[in-house]
Design a protein around this motif. Structure first.
Motif, PDB file in Angstrom:
ATOM      1  N   GLN A  10      71.921  42.870  31.435  1.00  7.32           N
ATOM      2  CA  GLN A  10      70.611  42.232  31.264  1.00  7.32           C
ATOM      3  C   GLN A  10      69.874  42.940  30.155  1.00  7.32           C
ATOM      4  OE1 GLN A  10      68.133  42.192  34.701  1.00  7.32           O
ATOM      5  NE2 GLN A  10      68.989  40.314  35.502  1.00  7.32           N
ATOM      6  N   ARG A  11      69.123  42.166  29.390  1.00 10.73           N
ATOM      7  CA  ARG A  11      68.337  42.739  28.300  1.00 10.73           C
ATOM      8  C   ARG A  11      67.101  43.441  28.857  1.00 10.73           C
ATOM      9  NH1 ARG A  11      69.670  40.314  23.292  1.00 10.73           N
ATOM     10  NH2 ARG A  11      71.029  38.539  23.564  1.00 10.73           N
ATOM     11  N   SER A 101      71.875  35.122  28.919  1.00 12.59           N
ATOM     12  CA  SER A 101      71.761  36.090  27.837  1.00 12.59           C
ATOM     13  C   SER A 101      73.145  36.629  27.460  1.00 12.59           C
ATOM     14  CB  SER A 101      70.847  37.245  28.255  1.00 12.59           C
ATOM     15  OG  SER A 101      71.417  37.943  29.333  1.00 12.59           O
ATOM     16  N   THR A 103      75.059  39.724  26.347  1.00 13.34           N
ATOM     17  CA  THR A 103      74.982  41.180  26.287  1.00 13.34           C
ATOM     18  C   THR A 103      76.395  41.731  26.178  1.00 13.34           C
ATOM     19  OG1 THR A 103      75.016  41.308  28.689  1.00 13.34           O
ATOM     20  CG2 THR A 103      72.850  41.304  27.628  1.00 13.34           C
TER      21      THR A 103
END
Length: 152
Positions: A10-11, A101, A103
């Motif tokens: 996760q960002r 997202s 990543t």
């Protein structure tokens, strides 16, 4: 696949949350030089915290990644089509559950999953089974049903 858990899944960003804050009282100075203060209050507050990238070991996805590895290993080791297929399905679910997202941890997991899926497909453990075709059971170049018939 397990190495991907050490990388960010996760960002980072700013996450809102709930917190408590002290609301100070008001102080005034009286005519004779003393200060008079009201009490302080504890009030609910919305707090924003900056968070960095979160690795997969700190997210619930770690359970799905380990379960995927176990199912794929068991499917390959025992030549079990059901376990291999369930492992691939669980792996796809692990990728999709955390959001969209891109990543480094998620990308490494997807690459490893694609390589394992290709290897399992080449080994015949996932994918469609080939049908035997119309010449199943034919031992020679003669059409089916002509075995044992005499030639003129």
């Amino acid at each position: 696949m397990l190495a991907s858990l050490g990388l960010p899944w996760q960002r980072g960003g700013i996450k809102p949350g709930f917190d408590w804050a002290w609301n100070p009282g008001y102080c005034t100075v009286t005519w004779d030089g003393y200060s008079r203060c009201t009490t302080w209050d504890l009030v609910p507050d919305v707090a924003y915290k900056a968070v960095g990238p979160i690795p997969g070991t700190q997210l619930p996805v770690r359970v799905l990644v380990v379960a995927t590895v176990v199912l794929l290993w068991a499917g390959w080791r025992r030549a079990a089509r059901a376990a291999a297929g369930a492992g691939l399905a669980l792996g796809v679910g692990a990728v999709l559950i955390g959001g969209a997202s891109v990543t480094s941890g998620r990308l490494l997991f997807v690459v490893a999953l694609a390589l394992l899926a290709t290897t399992l497909h080449a080994g015949g453990l996932v994918g469609r089974r080939r049908s035997p075709g119309p010449t199943a059971g034919v031992r020679s170049g003669m059409p089916a049903g002509m075995h044992g018939a005499s030639r003129p």
